[in-house]
Design an enzyme around this catalytic site. Structure first.
Site, PDB file in Angstrom:
ATOM      1  N   LYS A 127       0.863  -1.183   0.000  1.00 35.82           N
ATOM      2  CA  LYS A 127       0.000   0.000   0.000  1.00 35.82           C
ATOM      3  C   LYS A 127       0.895   1.228   0.000  1.00 35.82           C
ATOM      4  O   LYS A 127       1.892   1.288   0.722  1.00 35.82           O
ATOM      5  CB  LYS A 127      -0.878  -0.014   1.270  1.00 35.82           C
ATOM      6  N   ILE A 128       0.556   2.216  -0.806  1.00 35.86           N
ATOM      7  CA  ILE A 128       1.283   3.481  -0.818  1.00 35.86           C
ATOM      8  C   ILE A 128       0.284   4.625  -1.020  1.00 35.86           C
ATOM      9  O   ILE A 128      -0.853   4.408  -1.424  1.00 35.86           O
ATOM     10  CB  ILE A 128       2.376   3.547  -1.924  1.00 35.86           C
ATOM     11  N   SER A 129       0.727   5.831  -0.745  1.00 35.34           N
ATOM     12  CA  SER A 129      -0.048   7.008  -1.099  1.00 35.34           C
ATOM     13  C   SER A 129       0.062   7.220  -2.601  1.00 35.34           C
ATOM     14  O   SER A 129       1.125   7.001  -3.195  1.00 35.34           O
ATOM     15  CB  SER A 129       0.503   8.241  -0.373  1.00 35.34           C
TER      16      SER A 129
ATOM     17  N   THR B 108      -0.666  11.563   0.010  1.00 33.93           N
ATOM     18  CA  THR B 108      -1.529  12.289  -0.928  1.00 33.93           C
ATOM     19  C   THR B 108      -2.147  13.498  -0.237  1.00 33.93           C
ATOM     20  O   THR B 108      -2.371  14.538  -0.866  1.00 33.93           O
ATOM     21  CB  THR B 108      -2.621  11.357  -1.465  1.00 33.93           C
TER      22      THR B 108
ATOM     23  N   HIS C  93      -7.587   9.452   7.638  1.00 36.25           N
ATOM     24  CA  HIS C  93      -8.099   8.211   8.230  1.00 36.25           C
ATOM     25  C   HIS C  93      -9.274   8.485   9.175  1.00 36.25           C
ATOM     26  O   HIS C  93     -10.104   9.337   8.927  1.00 36.25           O
ATOM     27  CB  HIS C  93      -6.980   7.439   8.929  1.00 36.25           C
TER      28      HIS C  93
END
Length: 282
Positions: A54-56, A108, A168
């Site tokens: 998972k990444i931005s 992001t 989040h």
């Protein structure tokens, strides 16, 4: 053995529950979980230290040569963007904000904040306004302080910073810290582009090969679909990593960040990612 990075946030543990716990057929593959906050995962990807992660979406700008963006497992959507917040007592006046807490330079959220401020500088600097060609000068007047996302609300509440960029589950709990919203960056992005917000996604090293990457993509999709059908089964796994959150906040978080785009980003998801990358380059 394929290293698999994802965050401890409820949407990621929900997505990868079935895959990590082998509730689905892994089709001959095996995975070694690397569970870290998203900015740490961004940095690991920059070092090419993890196979699938998972990444931005912001970080993908720097990773396109060596990684492929997968169609499944991402965090795209509407009404789910980062918020810029300050202390409630100040919301009746326009502040000259100088110090802003951010959840990481490759997130992001931070890219969206820079894009937003480049066209809305007067919102936080009431005594001056910057022409578009002087955006860089304006941004240099601000101090961006990176910290773990779950520390930002306390930093704003305790006045260690003038404002905070929250992501989040913080969007559900910031009122409890006596904070007020200055701007919804996701709402700004949607009005600006008409596209969903491309927050994060899953990438795989191109060196894994096309066949393996396609298999991984299908396994992630199957894992998401399994969790959607067996939501109650996922809760204990999710709570291992989000012990401080109530069931209500956990399921609000999941319902916001896990959606049809998580199964497949679709054509508008692709367009959103491409638009973000284009604006990042500019």
């Amino acid at each position: 053995m394929i290293s698999l990075g994802f965050s401890p946030c409820p949407n990621d543990t929900f997505i990868f529950y079935a895959l990590v716990n082998k509730k689905i057929d892994l089709r001959g593959l095996d995975f070694s979980p690397v569970i870290k906050d998203v900015e740490t995962l961004n940095q690991l990807a920059i070092k090419r230290a993890v196979d699938v992660t998972k990444i931005s979406c912001h970080a993908f700008y720097y990773l396109q040569k060596d990684y492929q963006f997968l169609r499944s497992g991402g965090a795209f959507g509407r009404g789910c963007g980062p918020l810029l917040v300050q202390k409630t007592k100040d919301r009746s006046q326009k502040l000259e904000i100088k110090k802003i807490a951010i959840p990481g330079e490759l997130t992001t959220a931070f890219l969206l904040l820079k894009l937003y401020l480049s066209s809305n500088s007067s919102l936080i600097t009431p005594h001056s306004s910057f022409a578009p060609q002087k955006v860089a000068d304006f941004l240099e007047t601000l101090s961006f302080i990176a910290m773990p996302f779950n520390k930002i609300m306390d930093a704003v509440k305790d006045e260690k910073v003038d404002a905070g960029l929250i992501i989040h589950e913080s969007r559900f709990t910031y009122h409890e810290y006596g904070l007020a919203k200055i701007a919804d960056l996701g709402d700004w992005w949607e009005k600006e582009t008409g596209l969903p917000i491309p927050l994060g996604g899953i990438i795989a090293k191109k060196s894994l090969g096309t066949t393996t990457i396609k298999t991984i993509e299908s396994l992630i999709r199957a894992s998401v679909e399994y969790s959607m059908v067996h939501k109650e089964d996922t809760i204990s796994f999710i709570k291992n990593y989000s012990q401080e959150l109530s069931d209500d906040v956990i399921f609000k978080h999941i319902s916001l960040y896990v959606n049809n785009y998580t199964i497949d980003i679709g054509s508008d998801g692709e367009a959103a990612l491409n638009e973000l990358i284009k604006r990042a380059k500019k």
